[in-house]
Write a protein that holds these residues in place. Structure first.
Motif, mmCIF file in Angstrom:
data_model
loop_
_atom_site.group_PDB
_atom_site.id
_atom_site.type_symbol
_atom_site.label_atom_id
_atom_site.label_comp_id
_atom_site.label_asym_id
_atom_site.label_seq_id
_atom_site.Cartn_x
_atom_site.Cartn_y
_atom_site.Cartn_z
ATOM 1 N N GLY A 1 21.602 -39.024 -0.435
ATOM 2 C CA GLY A 1 23.148 -38.815 -1.018
ATOM 3 C C GLY A 1 23.567 -39.851 -2.174
ATOM 4 N N GLY A 2 22.917 -41.038 -2.129
ATOM 5 C CA GLY A 2 23.314 -42.073 -2.847
ATOM 6 C C GLY A 2 24.341 -42.982 -2.785
ATOM 7 N N ARG A 3 25.193 -42.631 -1.501
ATOM 8 C CA ARG A 3 26.349 -43.526 -1.115
ATOM 9 C C ARG A 3 26.806 -42.965 0.221
ATOM 10 N NH1 ARG A 3 29.406 -44.522 -5.016
ATOM 11 N NH2 ARG A 3 31.432 -44.769 -3.766
ATOM 12 N N LEU A 4 27.473 -43.526 1.087
ATOM 13 C CA LEU A 4 28.190 -43.157 2.272
ATOM 14 C C LEU A 4 29.779 -43.419 1.936
ATOM 15 C CD1 LEU A 4 26.998 -43.975 6.050
ATOM 16 C CD2 LEU A 4 29.384 -43.470 5.211
ATOM 17 N N ASP A 5 30.475 -42.589 1.801
ATOM 18 C CA ASP A 5 31.906 -42.898 1.380
ATOM 19 C C ASP A 5 33.017 -42.699 2.430
ATOM 20 O OD1 ASP A 5 31.579 -42.769 -1.656
ATOM 21 O OD2 ASP A 5 30.659 -41.027 -0.938
ATOM 22 N N ILE A 6 32.697 -41.965 3.784
ATOM 23 C CA ILE A 6 33.543 -42.011 4.849
ATOM 24 C C ILE A 6 32.792 -41.663 6.040
ATOM 25 C CG2 ILE A 6 35.461 -40.351 5.775
ATOM 26 C CD1 ILE A 6 35.954 -39.084 3.058
ATOM 27 N N SER A 7 33.424 -42.568 7.113
ATOM 28 C CA SER A 7 32.748 -42.634 8.245
ATOM 29 C C SER A 7 33.889 -42.369 9.292
ATOM 30 C CB SER A 7 32.138 -43.943 8.820
ATOM 31 O OG SER A 7 31.497 -43.902 10.023
ATOM 32 N N PHE A 8 33.585 -41.298 10.103
ATOM 33 C CA PHE A 8 34.715 -40.963 11.086
ATOM 34 C C PHE A 8 33.986 -40.673 12.509
ATOM 35 C CE2 PHE A 8 38.005 -37.387 12.353
ATOM 36 C CZ PHE A 8 38.543 -38.372 13.078
ATOM 37 N N ASN A 9 34.305 -41.525 13.544
ATOM 38 C CA ASN A 9 33.900 -41.463 14.565
ATOM 39 C C ASN A 9 34.843 -40.645 15.544
ATOM 40 O OD1 ASN A 9 33.024 -41.693 17.393
ATOM 41 N ND2 ASN A 9 31.969 -43.752 16.995
ATOM 42 N N ILE A 10 34.491 -39.489 16.132
ATOM 43 C CA ILE A 10 35.793 -38.901 16.959
ATOM 44 C C ILE A 10 34.807 -38.263 18.167
ATOM 45 C CG2 ILE A 10 35.188 -36.812 15.331
ATOM 46 C CD1 ILE A 10 38.436 -37.937 17.107
ATOM 47 N N ILE A 11 33.515 -38.710 18.673
ATOM 48 C CA ILE A 11 32.918 -38.434 19.906
ATOM 49 C C ILE A 11 33.752 -38.442 20.997
ATOM 50 C CG2 ILE A 11 30.819 -39.475 18.713
ATOM 51 C CD1 ILE A 11 31.172 -41.709 21.181
ATOM 52 N N SER A 12 33.535 -37.491 22.015
ATOM 53 C CA SER A 12 34.393 -37.305 23.054
ATOM 54 C C SER A 12 34.015 -38.317 24.330
ATOM 55 C CB SER A 12 34.215 -36.057 23.830
ATOM 56 O OG SER A 12 32.772 -35.835 24.151
ATOM 57 N N HIS A 13 34.924 -38.697 25.100
ATOM 58 C CA HIS A 13 34.729 -39.699 26.212
ATOM 59 C C HIS A 13 35.463 -39.087 27.519
ATOM 60 C CE1 HIS A 13 33.564 -43.150 23.184
ATOM 61 N NE2 HIS A 13 34.637 -42.699 22.300
ATOM 62 N N PRO A 14 34.539 -38.956 28.347
ATOM 63 C CA PRO A 14 34.828 -38.203 29.484
ATOM 64 C C PRO A 14 35.308 -39.406 30.477
ATOM 65 C CG PRO A 14 32.418 -38.629 29.612
ATOM 66 C CD PRO A 14 32.775 -39.025 28.137
ATOM 67 N N ASP A 15 36.826 -39.256 30.648
ATOM 68 C CA ASP A 15 37.232 -40.158 31.556
ATOM 69 C C ASP A 15 37.857 -39.341 32.763
ATOM 70 O OD1 ASP A 15 37.042 -42.484 29.898
ATOM 71 O OD2 ASP A 15 38.935 -41.874 28.639
ATOM 72 N N HIS A 16 37.932 -40.301 33.873
ATOM 73 C CA HIS A 16 38.519 -39.592 35.128
ATOM 74 C C HIS A 16 39.696 -40.274 35.242
ATOM 75 C CE1 HIS A 16 34.755 -37.579 35.671
ATOM 76 N NE2 HIS A 16 34.075 -38.580 35.461
ATOM 77 N N MET A 17 40.811 -39.904 35.086
ATOM 78 C CA MET A 17 42.213 -40.550 35.142
ATOM 79 C C MET A 17 42.795 -40.077 36.766
ATOM 80 S SD MET A 17 43.852 -40.619 31.503
ATOM 81 C CE MET A 17 43.845 -38.841 31.212
ATOM 82 N N GLY A 18 43.743 -40.846 37.176
ATOM 83 C CA GLY A 18 44.269 -40.345 38.398
ATOM 84 C C GLY A 18 44.180 -41.444 39.486
ATOM 85 N N THR A 19 43.349 -42.718 39.345
ATOM 86 C CA THR A 19 43.335 -43.630 40.271
ATOM 87 C C THR A 19 44.246 -44.654 39.787
ATOM 88 O OG1 THR A 19 40.992 -43.270 40.464
ATOM 89 C CG2 THR A 19 41.948 -45.463 41.333
ATOM 90 N N PRO A 20 45.398 -44.936 40.815
ATOM 91 C CA PRO A 20 46.270 -46.066 40.368
ATOM 92 C C PRO A 20 45.468 -47.386 39.994
ATOM 93 C CG PRO A 20 47.008 -44.982 42.434
ATOM 94 C CD PRO A 20 45.693 -44.513 42.008
#
Length: 204
Positions: free
Chosen positions: A106-125
């Motif tokens: 494409g000749g260029r890279l104009d926008i980069s957006f990282n929105i990958i998911s991250h599996p977190d396990h919350m609930g432990t104090p």
């Protein structure tokens, strides 16, 4: 300077608002190339639709190709330009190779957006966590943001323009028990590209 933007999505970026770019004038991203890591997800897909609607060629990158292709098919049906690639956003070599291929085609890279998911396990104090358990999601988010931001910045420096987007914030409103790892990770994630942006200034 190479801007780093922490961006909150508004209602106008949801897929229901998207229609074909055919016949539209004054689009914002004509002749631009946008890479979206995690483009097969809900947020990534919504952003991809919006970018395509505004005239960009969207490059969807992620580990699950069928999910990317589903979003791509929707964009093509609406008249947009889109490419897909199976890329692990934690793999430096693969991310660099993909960024290079986007520029090669494409000749260029104009926008980069990282929105990958991250599996977190919350609930432990936090008082019951080992340090490694607290650190892991923070380090994981920093790694992928650094890898994708650096890959894009190398090309953006050469072309003299470009935008690296992040999504989210410090998550200070999170009141979930054991959510301190999540808040810390989100805070660091939004700050990760800043050294890359600072490095751009040194290049003029």
């Amino acid at each position: 300077n190479l801007p780093v933007v922490s961006w909150g999505l508004s209602r106008r970026f949801l897929p229901d608002d998207v229609d074909s770019t055919n016949g539209k004038s004054n689009v914002l991203l004509e002749n631009k190339n946008a890479v979206i890591y995690g483009g097969g997800g809900v947020i990534g897909g919504a952003v991809a639709h919006a970018f395509a609607r505004e005239g960009a060629t969207v490059h969807l990158a992620g580990r699950t190709l069928p999910r990317l292709e589903k979003v791509a098919d929707e964009i093509r049906a609406a008249g947009g330009a889109v490419e897909t690639a199976q890329v692990d956003a934690f793999d430096e070599d693969k991310v660099d190779e993909h960024a290079n291929s986007v520029v090669a085609s494409g000749g260029r890279l104009d926008i980069s957006f990282n929105i990958i998911s991250h599996p977190d396990h919350m609930g432990t104090p936090v008082v019951e966590m080992r340090y490694e358990e607290f650190e892991e999601p923070v380090t994981r988010r920093l790694r992928t943001m650094w890898i994708t931001s650096r890959a894009a910045a190398r090309h953006m420096i050469e072309q003299g323009s470009g935008v690296i987007l992040t999504y989210g914030g410090t998550a200070t409103r999170c009141r979930t028990t054991g959510g301190s790892r999540y808040r810390s990770a989100r805070s660091r994630r939004c700050g990760a590209p800043c050294p890359v942006s600072s490095g751009r200034r040194a290049c003029g």
